[in-house]
Design a protein around this motif. Sequence first.
Motif, PDB file in Angstrom:
ATOM      1  N   GLY A 175       0.791  -1.227   0.000  1.00 45.53           N
ATOM      2  CA  GLY A 175       0.000   0.000   0.000  1.00 45.53           C
ATOM      3  C   GLY A 175       0.818   1.269   0.000  1.00 45.53           C
ATOM      4  N   ALA A 176       2.129   1.158   0.295  1.00 44.92           N
ATOM      5  CA  ALA A 176       2.974   2.356   0.334  1.00 44.92           C
ATOM      6  C   ALA A 176       3.237   2.871  -1.081  1.00 44.92           C
ATOM      7  N   GLU A 177       3.477   4.173  -1.192  1.00 42.87           N
ATOM      8  CA  GLU A 177       3.766   4.771  -2.492  1.00 42.87           C
ATOM      9  C   GLU A 177       5.268   4.806  -2.740  1.00 42.87           C
ATOM     10  N   GLY A 190       4.062   5.060  -8.066  1.00 39.95           N
ATOM     11  CA  GLY A 190       3.704   3.649  -8.016  1.00 39.95           C
ATOM     12  C   GLY A 190       3.154   3.316  -6.639  1.00 39.95           C
ATOM     13  N   ARG A 191       2.537   2.169  -6.534  1.00 35.82           N
ATOM     14  CA  ARG A 191       1.973   1.705  -5.267  1.00 35.82           C
ATOM     15  C   ARG A 191       2.374   0.248  -5.067  1.00 35.82           C
ATOM     16  N   ILE A 192       2.845  -0.090  -3.887  1.00 29.34           N
ATOM     17  CA  ILE A 192       3.243  -1.472  -3.611  1.00 29.34           C
ATOM     18  C   ILE A 192       1.991  -2.323  -3.461  1.00 29.34           C
ATOM     19  N   ASP A 193       1.785  -3.231  -4.422  1.00 25.12           N
ATOM     20  CA  ASP A 193       0.599  -4.088  -4.419  1.00 25.12           C
ATOM     21  C   ASP A 193       0.838  -5.423  -3.716  1.00 25.12           C
ATOM     22  N   GLU A 194       2.032  -5.993  -3.887  1.00 23.74           N
ATOM     23  CA  GLU A 194       2.315  -7.310  -3.316  1.00 23.74           C
ATOM     24  C   GLU A 194       3.740  -7.349  -2.782  1.00 23.74           C
ATOM     25  N   VAL A 195       3.902  -8.026  -1.651  1.00 20.80           N
ATOM     26  CA  VAL A 195       5.225  -8.274  -1.087  1.00 20.80           C
ATOM     27  C   VAL A 195       5.276  -9.751  -0.714  1.00 20.80           C
TER      28      VAL A 195
END
Length: 305
Positions: A175-177, A190-195
């Motif tokens: 969720g972080a940008e 961008g947005r972190i979708d998956e880790v």
Amino acid sequence: QTLTDSRTVDGDLGHGPSTTAVSRLPGTVTALPDTGAEITRGQQLFRVDDQSVTLMYGAMPAYRPLGPGTEGPDVQQLEENLAALGYAGFTVDDTYTGDTADAVARWQEDLGLPGTGRVDLGRVVFAADAVRVDSVTAELGDPVGPGSAVLSYTGIAKAVTVELETSEQRLATAGAEVTVTLPDGATTRGRIDEVSTRIVPGTGPEAQPTTTVEVVVGLPEQRAADAYTLASVDVTFTAAQRPDVLTVPVAALLALAEGGFGVEVVDEAAGTSRYVAVTTGLFADGRVEISGPGIAEGVTVGMPA
């Protein structure tokens, strides 16, 4: 100053990680999509024995045949897809009823399948959303059985994939940008979708496996990447930021005998100095946030020679 804990790393612009679609049906491959084809809900993914294997949306993979009397979240997932495709006459819930079977039979007949009202394992492949065919493993005429790889697919949207070392996992919060720098120097958010954590086997007989953190970054502004199919990009992660804080070089910190950290505060006019205990905050870029009695903007702090 504003202290920012950030890191810029290499990333691969594409469509994100690929997933392998396998046949759960025995038979012969009779139709395959082209690489790059985009397939949406209700469309054919491939054919086995001249019968369609269909894409539907959902998080739960198909793991059993479905028929009257079956209950569970996979039943609800199937019913949600049937309703979205325009088949009605049943209640969308977790129970496969006779009304569900009637809707399934109509759907099967529209696909040219026998209208049994039951869904065989392997007749449907569930994916989170529409897919793009990344590569085709099987060839027309190949015999397949349960577990045979047929093709791999990704999402349709452009995404960036980054591999981080485990020590850098703090940078990757879902969720972080982040900021993505494209090959032409333009930037887009961008947005972190998956880790996820990946274990990569060693290549030699005695090589140990390595663990990395795979990060998938979504691009809310898809048009920014329209000019690129595959490309190397830079991704800037920001793990933490502290605005308007007092900072000193990390090398100015001293370990105090009573525990904790301090700094040497220098009175240049008097030619004296004293040690002052401090509370540390964020560490970044070789500097550290400090606070405490006697610590203020403009104070001169000693550094090791």
